[in-house]
Scaffold this motif. Structure first.
Motif, PDB file in Angstrom:
ATOM      1  N   GLY A 329       0.788  -1.227   0.000  1.00 41.46           N
ATOM      2  CA  GLY A 329       0.000   0.000   0.000  1.00 41.46           C
ATOM      3  C   GLY A 329       0.814   1.267   0.000  1.00 41.46           C
ATOM      4  N   ILE A 330       2.133   1.184  -0.221  1.00 43.79           N
ATOM      5  CA  ILE A 330       2.968   2.385  -0.263  1.00 43.79           C
ATOM      6  C   ILE A 330       2.895   2.981  -1.669  1.00 43.79           C
ATOM      7  N   PRO A 331       2.329   4.166  -1.839  1.00 48.70           N
ATOM      8  CA  PRO A 331       2.186   4.738  -3.184  1.00 48.70           C
ATOM      9  C   PRO A 331       3.490   5.349  -3.673  1.00 48.70           C
ATOM     10  N   SER A 332       3.631   5.408  -4.980  1.00 53.28           N
ATOM     11  CA  SER A 332       4.779   6.102  -5.548  1.00 53.28           C
ATOM     12  C   SER A 332       4.577   7.604  -5.386  1.00 53.28           C
ATOM     13  N   ALA A 333       5.674   8.337  -5.352  1.00 54.79           N
ATOM     14  CA  ALA A 333       5.602   9.775  -5.132  1.00 54.79           C
ATOM     15  C   ALA A 333       4.834  10.470  -6.242  1.00 54.79           C
ATOM     16  N   ARG A 334       4.981  10.004  -7.474  1.00 57.07           N
ATOM     17  CA  ARG A 334       4.342  10.690  -8.590  1.00 57.07           C
ATOM     18  C   ARG A 334       2.822  10.552  -8.563  1.00 57.07           C
ATOM     19  N   LYS A 335       2.291   9.622  -7.757  1.00 59.33           N
ATOM     20  CA  LYS A 335       0.843   9.462  -7.661  1.00 59.33           C
ATOM     21  C   LYS A 335       0.228  10.378  -6.611  1.00 59.33           C
ATOM     22  N   VAL A 336       1.016  10.802  -5.634  1.00 56.54           N
ATOM     23  CA  VAL A 336       0.451  11.585  -4.528  1.00 56.54           C
ATOM     24  C   VAL A 336       1.028  12.988  -4.415  1.00 56.54           C
ATOM     25  N   VAL A 337       2.203  13.228  -4.980  1.00 55.14           N
ATOM     26  CA  VAL A 337       2.823  14.552  -4.885  1.00 55.14           C
ATOM     27  C   VAL A 337       2.254  15.449  -5.982  1.00 55.14           C
ATOM     28  N   ALA A 338       1.795  16.623  -5.594  1.00 49.47           N
ATOM     29  CA  ALA A 338       1.080  17.514  -6.512  1.00 49.47           C
ATOM     30  C   ALA A 338       1.959  18.060  -7.625  1.00 49.47           C
ATOM     31  N   ASP A 339       3.282  18.052  -7.452  1.00 51.00           N
ATOM     32  CA  ASP A 339       4.162  18.603  -8.490  1.00 51.00           C
ATOM     33  C   ASP A 339       3.947  17.933  -9.840  1.00 51.00           C
ATOM     34  N   TYR A 340       3.627  16.658  -9.832  1.00 49.88           N
ATOM     35  CA  TYR A 340       3.479  15.932 -11.092  1.00 49.88           C
ATOM     36  C   TYR A 340       2.146  16.219 -11.771  1.00 49.88           C
ATOM     37  N   ARG A 341       1.221  16.813 -11.054  1.00 49.02           N
ATOM     38  CA  ARG A 341      -0.070  17.188 -11.637  1.00 49.02           C
ATOM     39  C   ARG A 341      -0.145  18.681 -11.954  1.00 49.02           C
ATOM     40  N   ARG A 342       0.545  19.499 -11.198  1.00 52.12           N
ATOM     41  CA  ARG A 342       0.339  20.939 -11.293  1.00 52.12           C
ATOM     42  C   ARG A 342       1.462  21.690 -11.986  1.00 52.12           C
ATOM     43  N   THR A 343       2.505  20.975 -12.401  1.00 51.97           N
ATOM     44  CA  THR A 343       3.534  21.603 -13.224  1.00 51.97           C
ATOM     45  C   THR A 343       3.436  21.076 -14.643  1.00 51.97           C
ATOM     46  N   VAL A 344       3.786  21.911 -15.600  1.00 48.45           N
ATOM     47  CA  VAL A 344       3.736  21.544 -17.026  1.00 48.45           C
ATOM     48  C   VAL A 344       5.083  21.892 -17.634  1.00 48.45           C
ATOM     49  N   TRP A 345       5.743  20.903 -18.242  1.00 40.91           N
ATOM     50  CA  TRP A 345       7.063  21.108 -18.831  1.00 40.91           C
ATOM     51  C   TRP A 345       7.012  20.782 -20.311  1.00 40.91           C
ATOM     52  N   PRO A 346       7.513  21.658 -21.161  1.00 46.08           N
ATOM     53  CA  PRO A 346       7.505  21.386 -22.605  1.00 46.08           C
ATOM     54  C   PRO A 346       8.507  20.300 -22.958  1.00 46.08           C
ATOM     55  N   SER A 347       8.153  19.455 -23.919  1.00 48.49           N
ATOM     56  CA  SER A 347       9.064  18.411 -24.375  1.00 48.49           C
ATOM     57  C   SER A 347      10.315  19.054 -24.976  1.00 48.49           C
ATOM     58  N   PRO A 348      11.494  18.504 -24.758  1.00 44.69           N
ATOM     59  CA  PRO A 348      11.787  17.187 -24.198  1.00 44.69           C
ATOM     60  C   PRO A 348      11.955  17.157 -22.680  1.00 44.69           C
ATOM     61  N   LEU A 349      11.632  18.217 -21.967  1.00 44.09           N
ATOM     62  CA  LEU A 349      11.753  18.212 -20.511  1.00 44.09           C
ATOM     63  C   LEU A 349      10.666  17.349 -19.903  1.00 44.09           C
ATOM     64  N   SER A 350      11.005  16.622 -18.858  1.00 48.32           N
ATOM     65  CA  SER A 350      10.048  15.778 -18.159  1.00 48.32           C
ATOM     66  C   SER A 350      10.422  15.713 -16.693  1.00 48.32           C
ATOM     67  N   SER A 351       9.428  15.835 -15.823  1.00 43.12           N
ATOM     68  CA  SER A 351       9.685  15.746 -14.387  1.00 43.12           C
ATOM     69  C   SER A 351       9.896  14.310 -13.932  1.00 43.12           C
ATOM     70  N   LEU A 352       9.759  13.356 -14.857  1.00 40.46           N
ATOM     71  CA  LEU A 352       9.940  11.950 -14.520  1.00 40.46           C
ATOM     72  C   LEU A 352      11.358  11.464 -14.797  1.00 40.46           C
ATOM     73  N   ASP A 353      12.247  12.360 -15.188  1.00 41.10           N
ATOM     74  CA  ASP A 353      13.657  12.019 -15.331  1.00 41.10           C
ATOM     75  C   ASP A 353      14.485  13.192 -14.809  1.00 41.10           C
ATOM     76  N   ASP A 354      15.749  13.277 -15.204  1.00 41.88           N
ATOM     77  CA  ASP A 354      16.630  14.328 -14.685  1.00 41.88           C
ATOM     78  C   ASP A 354      16.593  15.615 -15.501  1.00 41.88           C
ATOM     79  N   SER A 355      15.828  15.644 -16.590  1.00 41.82           N
ATOM     80  CA  SER A 355      15.933  16.756 -17.539  1.00 41.82           C
ATOM     81  C   SER A 355      15.506  18.090 -16.932  1.00 41.82           C
ATOM     82  N   VAL A 356      14.410  18.117 -16.174  1.00 43.18           N
ATOM     83  CA  VAL A 356      13.948  19.377 -15.573  1.00 43.18           C
ATOM     84  C   VAL A 356      14.958  19.872 -14.547  1.00 43.18           C
ATOM     85  N   SER A 357      15.452  18.958 -13.716  1.00 42.26           N
ATOM     86  CA  SER A 357      16.433  19.347 -12.699  1.00 42.26           C
ATOM     87  C   SER A 357      17.700  19.907 -13.332  1.00 42.26           C
ATOM     88  N   GLN A 358      18.157  19.296 -14.427  1.00 42.14           N
ATOM     89  CA  GLN A 358      19.343  19.804 -15.120  1.00 42.14           C
ATOM     90  C   GLN A 358      19.075  21.164 -15.752  1.00 42.14           C
TER      91      GLN A 358
END
Length: 584
Positions: A329-358
């Motif tokens: 029952g431990i959810p992944s962070a991307r399912k419960v953390v609002a950053d993955y729903r409320r931020t929008v990144w243009p391709s090729p940037l993605s918050s699901l890899d290192d591209s946005v952080s870089q």
């Protein structure tokens, strides 16, 4: 077996639904029109309509089996897209193909799903890099020469203000308007440092800056994750109230306006936030604070400090410790953390890899003008919102969300602040302090020669539920009015009634440990992330115990006793080697 008419209706329905979903995010722009079946593709901020020709529809219908007809439909879409490749080359915006659209909708890393039409010459990798460079160029306007504030004698720290909560707005207003808070002359010589997460609402952010400027001589700020959330327009019963009866007075509360921020991506939102900082005279670049003039009446020699804000964003690879096992029952962070729903990144940037952080880390090279300053001979105070090291967060078995490590910090941030420098002064005192936020867990620790401090205001409910983990320095107490920002640098130089000589080192940083329950815990307890089949009692209540899962026996009293035995009360930042976690 579906009939031809049923399949035709299905194809038409799927195309229509895809067109409607994509149309919500864009405005109809240039494109070529042929006949009826419409497929919409977003390119940057433009919206291009594609329609297959009558011959294309006939070719699809000639195939009798459903599988062949679906494959033919994909081929027609590909042909139509390549046919209109010239539409993509008209703009320098970042390309979002159909493949990356599905990748976004399915919330999978963009690297795992290559663009459907990557063979097109218009979508080569160098074009994508050109677009990213264009995005970097948009931030050059925020590059300013280092600012010197010689009048500043103190620096206060607080983060995670979360001004969307009325209780926190009331706390800030009382702090900035109370008559008994201190001498006005001293307050004008004070800089307050805000390490992110004020609000996603630009009007509330503006109100916060204006309220802080009423009391403090300077305000320094770096955005957090909340500032980059897209704030959509919505209807509210109460409009924003910024002013009272006259222009010189401010209300004690700022309500959301509901107008939204008008941004389509979080990069645009970051631009607006930084521009708002410039408009309100809030420091987002390097600041040399204090004066190096020696006061003969003081036993300490005055020394200024460089204040350097660092932009950052979290990424999954920051988490290098084993995941929790034998618990369900431990959810992944991307399912419960609002950053993955409320931020929008243009391709090729993605918050699901290192591209946005870089990308965000690279903005520091654009905005920070460090070329002409000498930071080697001056103490340094860097600050960010996200955590630079995983050791600044409790182990997973102690967290209510054990997957939080994957969305809380940046290794690029740690690399950058280390490049800026870290060492000891001639008296053995740490001359590099890094302030951070985001975790809502008070912290004060020295790791590899750098001192890390976190002073959160956090959410009101957190003070009711776990006050011990939030208290640090002057940010403590059951009543909110007793909680104050923590002084992390003082250059009073032996003035009358000043405690700087005893409570602060020659670098101006606090000589004593400020507090933070979890940093106290790791001062006497080793970090053991390999114990990943255990959960603390308070975390075990939230999840399902599986075979092999264990509940750790956690004793707060034992930790306090060990702390008193191992840690002398005379500890100072320079001589307390026991406190350097790297030495363990």
């Amino acid at each position: 077996m579906p009939t031809n008419s049923m399949l035709n209706n299905a194809i038409s329905y799927k195309s229509t639904m895809l067109s409607r979903q994509l149309s919500k995010a864009a405005v109809v722009g240039p494109g070529r029109r042929h006949t009826t079946s419409v497929l919409s593709v977003i390119v940057g901020h433009h919206h291009i309509n594609y329609q297959s020709s009558t011959n294309d529809n006939i070719m699809v219908r000639q195939h009798k089996t459903p599988i062949r007809r679906w494959l033919m439909l994909l081929a027609v879409i590909a042909t139509t897209t390549i046919r209109h490749a010239d539409c993509f080359t008209q703009n320098n915006n970042i390309f979002l193909s159909i493949g990356s659209y599905f990748s976004t909708r399915c919330r999978r890393p963009s690297s795992s799903l290559s663009p459907l039409f990557s063979s097109s010459a218009a979508h080569k990798e160098e074009d994508l890099h050109f677009d990213l460079n264009h995005c970097y160029g948009r931030f050059r306007k925020f590059r300013t020469a280092p600012y010197h504030a010689p009048q500043i004698r103190k620096i206060l720290l607080v983060s995670d203000l979360h001004m969307d909560y009325p209780a926190n707005q009331e706390w800030l207003y009382n702090l900035c308007t109370s008559d008994d808070a201190g001498d006005t002359a001293i307050e004008s010589q004070t800089l307050i440092l805000i390490a992110g997460d004020v609000s996603h609402d630009l009007e509330i952010l503006r109100w916060t800056f204006q309220t802080l400027k009423m009391k403090f001589g300077e305000v320094a700020f770096t955005p957090g994750n909340h500032e980059l959330w897209i704030d959509k327009e919505r209807k509210l019963k109460v409009a924003t109230q910024l002013d009272a009866d006259d222009d010189s007075a401010r209300t004690s509360r700022c309500r959301p306006s509901g107008r939204g921020d008008g941004c389509t991506t979080s990069i645009e939102k970051l631009e607006k936030v930084l521009q708002l900082c410039l408009d309100e005279d809030v420091r987002i670049g390097p600041v040399k604070v204090g004066s190096d003039i020696v006061n003969e009446a003081s036993s300490r020699s005055g020394q200024p400090v460089w204040l350097i804000p660092l932009l950052s964003w979290h990424h999954f690879s920051f988490d290098t410790e084993p995941s929790i096992e034998c618990w369900g029952g431990i959810p992944s962070a991307r399912k419960v953390v609002a950053d993955y729903r409320r931020t929008v990144w243009p391709s090729p940037l993605s918050s699901l890899d290192d591209s946005v952080s870089q990308f965000i880390d690279g903005l520091n090279d654009i905005i920070l003008d460090l070329g002409d300053i000498k930071i080697e001979d001056t103490p340094m105070l860097t600050f960010s919102h996200f955590l630079p090291r995983i050791e600044l967060l409790p182990e997973k078995r102690y967290l209510s969300l054990p997957t939080l490590h994957s969305c809380i910090g940046s290794t690029f941030l740690e690399t950058r602040l280390r490049r800026l420098g870290n060492c000891m002064d001639k008296n053995g005192n740490t001359d590099h302090l890094h302030a951070f936020g985001h975790s809502h867990l008070a912290w004060d620790a020295v790791i590899d020669g750098v001192r890390y401090v976190h002073v959160p205001l956090a959410y009101p409910r957190e003070w009711e539920q776990r006050r011990r983990s939030l208290e640090i320095g002057s940010m403590n107490g059951e009543e909110s009015e007793n909680r104050l920002p923590v002084c992390i640098w003082d250059n009073s130089l032996g003035e009358k009634n000043s405690k700087a000589d005893s409570e602060y080192t020659s670098t101006g940083f606090p000589s004593q440990w400020l507090g933070g329950w979890w940093s106290k815990y790791y001062a006497v307890m080793p970090r053991q992330p390999h114990r990943n089949t255990e959960l603390a009692p308070w975390a075990a209540k939230r999840f399902r115990q599986l075979p092999g899962g264990q509940i750790e026996s956690f004793d707060h009293v034992k930790v306090e006793l060990q702390y008193q035995l191992q840690c002398p009360s005379s500890w100072t930042a320079g001589t307390g080697k026991w406190y350097d976690q790297h030495a363990k």
